[in-house]
Design a protein around this motif. Structure first.
Motif, short mmCIF file in Angstrom:
data_model
loop_
_atom_site.label_atom_id
_atom_site.label_comp_id
_atom_site.label_asym_id
_atom_site.label_seq_id
_atom_site.Cartn_x
_atom_site.Cartn_y
_atom_site.Cartn_z
N GLU A 12 0.81 -1.20 0.00
CA GLU A 12 0.00 0.00 0.00
C GLU A 12 0.85 1.26 0.00
OE1 GLU A 12 -3.06 -0.12 3.00
OE2 GLU A 12 -3.56 -2.19 2.51
N PRO A 13 1.64 1.45 -1.05
CA PRO A 13 2.49 2.65 -1.11
C PRO A 13 1.63 3.90 -1.22
CG PRO A 13 2.41 1.60 -3.25
CD PRO A 13 1.69 0.68 -2.29
N LEU A 14 2.17 4.98 -0.75
CA LEU A 14 1.43 6.24 -0.84
C LEU A 14 1.46 6.74 -2.28
CD1 LEU A 14 2.54 7.84 2.50
CD2 LEU A 14 0.34 6.85 1.92
N THR A 15 0.31 7.16 -2.74
CA THR A 15 0.17 7.64 -4.11
C THR A 15 -0.54 8.98 -4.12
OG1 THR A 15 -1.97 6.57 -4.50
CG2 THR A 15 0.00 5.26 -4.99
N LEU A 16 -0.30 9.72 -5.18
CA LEU A 16 -1.02 10.96 -5.45
C LEU A 16 -1.33 11.00 -6.93
CD1 LEU A 16 0.92 13.67 -3.38
CD2 LEU A 16 -1.46 12.97 -3.05
N VAL A 37 6.84 9.36 -3.39
CA VAL A 37 5.41 9.09 -3.54
C VAL A 37 5.20 8.64 -4.98
CG1 VAL A 37 3.09 10.11 -3.54
CG2 VAL A 37 4.73 10.79 -1.78
N LEU A 38 4.40 7.62 -5.16
CA LEU A 38 4.08 7.16 -6.50
C LEU A 38 3.00 8.05 -7.09
CD1 LEU A 38 4.08 3.29 -5.96
CD2 LEU A 38 5.95 4.79 -6.69
N PRO A 103 8.94 0.62 -8.02
CA PRO A 103 7.51 0.44 -7.78
C PRO A 103 7.12 -1.00 -8.14
CG PRO A 103 7.91 2.41 -9.09
CD PRO A 103 9.19 1.64 -9.04
N VAL A 104 6.18 -1.53 -7.38
CA VAL A 104 5.65 -2.87 -7.65
C VAL A 104 4.22 -2.67 -8.15
CG1 VAL A 104 5.15 -5.14 -6.68
CG2 VAL A 104 7.05 -3.77 -5.74
N PRO A 111 -0.31 0.44 -8.80
CA PRO A 111 0.72 0.24 -7.77
C PRO A 111 0.19 -0.57 -6.58
CG PRO A 111 -0.03 2.52 -7.81
CD PRO A 111 -0.71 1.82 -8.94
N VAL A 112 0.96 -1.58 -6.20
CA VAL A 112 0.59 -2.42 -5.06
C VAL A 112 1.68 -2.45 -3.99
CG1 VAL A 112 -0.97 -3.88 -6.40
CG2 VAL A 112 1.44 -4.53 -6.18
N GLY A 113 2.83 -1.86 -4.30
CA GLY A 113 3.92 -1.86 -3.35
C GLY A 113 5.11 -1.09 -3.88
#
Length: 140
Positions: A12-16, A37-38, A103-104, A111-113
């Motif tokens: 659960e990477p942080l995304t914007l 941040v992704l 990024p995963v 993105p999942v990780g």
């Protein structure tokens, strides 16, 4: 057999979204003690923004961080891995691309990780400065 990326990645990477501002990204990085941040468009990965990107590509160029969208500054050409890839593949890609994090993404580019060089050091059971630094709490 090396572990899978999913075994060691941060989930659960942080995304914007692409149109979020540099200011928003910087606040998240500060509040969460992270350096990247992704960036997404319609839920799919389209870039990554790092604290260094904000400084070098925005602040040093006198851009207004409260108005500049991430899309103007983020790195869009990304190397990614899948959760089912092995950590050896991730390490090879990091070395080839000279990056510290990947990024995963799932099969739809969502993105999942995220996996970083410190995750790989800890996954391999390495003893030494890198694994020790990776275990330390963030330096806020």
């Amino acid at each position: 057999m090396p572990p899978r990326v999913s075994d060691v990645m941060t989930v659960e990477p942080l995304t914007l979204p692409l149109d979020a501002t540099l200011y928003e990204a910087a606040r998240i990085m500060r509040d969460e003690g992270i350096g990247d941040v992704l960036v997404t468009y319609a839920g799919r990965l389209c870039g990554v923004i790092t604290d260094r990107d904000i400084v070098v590509r925005a602040v040093a160029e006198s851009r207004d961080t409260s108005l500049t969208p991430l899309g103007d500054v983020c790195t869009a050409e990304l190397t990614t891995v899948r959760p089912y890839d092995d950590t050896g593949t991730a390490a090879r890609l990091m070395s080839e691309q000279a990056v510290r994090r990947l990024p995963v993404v799932d099969d739809e580019q969502r993105p999942v990780g995220i996996i970083c060089i410190g995750d790989l050091a800890m996954a391999d059971g390495q003893v030494g400065p890198l694994s020790e630094i990776s275990k330390a709490p963030p330096n806020n």
